[in-house]
Design a protein around this motif. Sequence first.
Motif, PDB file in Angstrom:
ATOM      1  N   LEU A   1      -2.762   1.207   1.042  1.00 37.55           N
ATOM      2  CA  LEU A   1      -2.766   2.666   1.149  1.00 37.55           C
ATOM      3  C   LEU A   1      -3.074   3.345  -0.183  1.00 37.55           C
ATOM      4  N   SER A   2      -3.033   2.596  -1.261  1.00 43.60           N
ATOM      5  CA  SER A   2      -3.168   3.189  -2.591  1.00 43.60           C
ATOM      6  C   SER A   2      -4.441   4.002  -2.791  1.00 43.60           C
TER       7      SER A   2
ATOM      8  N   SER B   1      -2.809 -16.647   6.150  1.00 44.48           N
ATOM      9  CA  SER B   1      -2.373 -16.342   4.789  1.00 44.48           C
ATOM     10  C   SER B   1      -3.368 -15.442   4.080  1.00 44.48           C
ATOM     11  N   VAL B   2      -4.665 -15.714   4.263  1.00 46.77           N
ATOM     12  CA  VAL B   2      -5.693 -14.873   3.649  1.00 46.77           C
ATOM     13  C   VAL B   2      -5.583 -13.453   4.166  1.00 46.77           C
ATOM     14  N   PHE B   3      -5.380 -13.330   5.471  1.00 44.92           N
ATOM     15  CA  PHE B   3      -5.314 -12.008   6.094  1.00 44.92           C
ATOM     16  C   PHE B   3      -3.870 -11.558   6.307  1.00 44.92           C
ATOM     17  N   HIS B   4      -2.967 -12.086   5.480  1.00 47.57           N
ATOM     18  CA  HIS B   4      -1.570 -11.651   5.575  1.00 47.57           C
ATOM     19  C   HIS B   4      -1.517 -10.135   5.435  1.00 47.57           C
ATOM     20  N   ASP B   5      -1.024  -9.495   6.470  1.00 51.07           N
ATOM     21  CA  ASP B   5      -1.105  -8.046   6.554  1.00 51.07           C
ATOM     22  C   ASP B   5       0.027  -7.399   5.767  1.00 51.07           C
ATOM     23  N   THR B   6      -0.325  -6.842   4.609  1.00 51.51           N
ATOM     24  CA  THR B   6       0.662  -6.147   3.777  1.00 51.51           C
ATOM     25  C   THR B   6       0.807  -4.690   4.173  1.00 51.51           C
ATOM     26  N   LEU B   7       0.137  -4.300   5.247  1.00 49.21           N
ATOM     27  CA  LEU B   7       0.136  -2.896   5.635  1.00 49.21           C
ATOM     28  C   LEU B   7       1.535  -2.360   5.886  1.00 49.21           C
ATOM     29  N   GLN B   8       2.319  -3.085   6.690  1.00 48.93           N
ATOM     30  CA  GLN B   8       3.625  -2.553   7.071  1.00 48.93           C
ATOM     31  C   GLN B   8       4.526  -2.368   5.860  1.00 48.93           C
ATOM     32  N   ALA B   9       4.493  -3.332   4.931  1.00 47.67           N
ATOM     33  CA  ALA B   9       5.317  -3.209   3.732  1.00 47.67           C
ATOM     34  C   ALA B   9       4.900  -2.000   2.906  1.00 47.67           C
ATOM     35  N   ASP B  10       3.595  -1.762   2.801  1.00 48.07           N
ATOM     36  CA  ASP B  10       3.117  -0.614   2.034  1.00 48.07           C
ATOM     37  C   ASP B  10       3.464   0.693   2.738  1.00 48.07           C
ATOM     38  N   VAL B  11       3.396   0.693   4.062  1.00 51.59           N
ATOM     39  CA  VAL B  11       3.776   1.887   4.830  1.00 51.59           C
ATOM     40  C   VAL B  11       5.245   2.208   4.594  1.00 51.59           C
ATOM     41  N   GLU B  12       6.099   1.192   4.661  1.00 49.25           N
ATOM     42  CA  GLU B  12       7.534   1.422   4.473  1.00 49.25           C
ATOM     43  C   GLU B  12       7.838   1.947   3.075  1.00 49.25           C
TER      44      GLU B  12
END
Length: 422
Positions: A247-248, A291-302
């Motif tokens: 999201l940055s 692992s390559v596509f480990h989705d960091t989206l939810q952590a960044d959203v939180e």
Amino acid sequence: MSLDTLITHNLLPSDASPTPTAGCALVLMGGGARTAYQAGVLKALAAMQGHWATSGGAARTAFPFRWLFGTSAGALNAAYLASRAEHGVQALLDLATFWSGLRSHRVYRLDAPRWVHANRIVAGLTLARQVRRHRALLDTLPLVDTLHRAIDLRGLERALAAQHLDVLGVTASSYTTGEHWTFCQTRPDHPVQPWHRPGRRSEFQPLTIEHLMASSAIPFLFPAVPLWVEGHREHFGDGSMRQLSPLSPAIQFGARKILAIGAGQPQRSGMGARIANEPTAGTIAGHAMASVFHDTLQADVEQTQRVSQTLSRLPPELAGALPYHPVRVLALQPSFSLDELARKHVKSLPAATRNTLTGLGALNTGQGEAGSAASLASYLLFEPDFVNALIQLGEADAWRRKDELSDFFATPAQTAARAAVT
């Protein structure tokens, strides 16, 4: 140190953030063929836009996003939309049409004899020959041709010049330096300056098909792509690698509302049979892709939501002095396992790809490894049955959250009217 303390002590930043402006940013994550799901969500959103009315009573037909950011195949989706932004909400419908017409042979090519599945040595030699020829397991020249035909870069320039949108940004990971880059093409008078954070950088330059190929270069499967940054050449691969803060970039451009669409999935456990055998090549390959596509989206959203909540509790005079602003984020992810969905369509893979992976033992669906095999196949299944199933899932998930989307995209007049009623 608490989050409140961290913000309170950062009153004098070295560089100021841009003034937040009205509008919505769209952030699209990566995932190979899985990102057809995003086309389904946006297709449903287009239908909703047709029903929602402004305070004047006219249906919304304008392009609904000011900032577009994409990673990997999500970057291809973002670029496609940006190149058609001048057509308004129709661009969202066109994206679904594009995906429905896609085929694997328009994305990659693998030359292999039909009987390659019978022998691991032959399968290994086949892939070794591919690597020598193309610097990767798959030849992606078909994708280059497909993108040149589908994405009108002059349309992107027109959309930026006419201010239908402010920026298109795509992310890629440098094999040369290990840094994660966001390449941005903006409207001519945009005030935002390139940024440099630990492990994350940006470069403002006209975007090309090469940028899209770099962002979507899945490790090992697709070849690395050279790009010029700061006067020298570096080689880049899939932007999903090392992507810690998806999201940055949108926040850097001052977005106050962000719609983020991932291609992750619910818990993967239970997909394969619970057996104690050694993992097959398919299990390991599927795990590596996850692992390559480990989705960091939810952590960044939180994290973004926590910062926004903290800002809302600060005294107005203190909040006004900070370079931070509350950001509203709505994130959508598949509600159904994409591994399970792919397992139903594994046989749709092109024969050469299916036979070669079977020959290596990486697509063994007969030894309790169906889930893992399907996980690997799901990134390469650019075939109608699987793609259309993903689009339908995206549409269903979006309609299920219709009220949230309606509230998210409500105009100030509509928000005020709803508040008055309640």
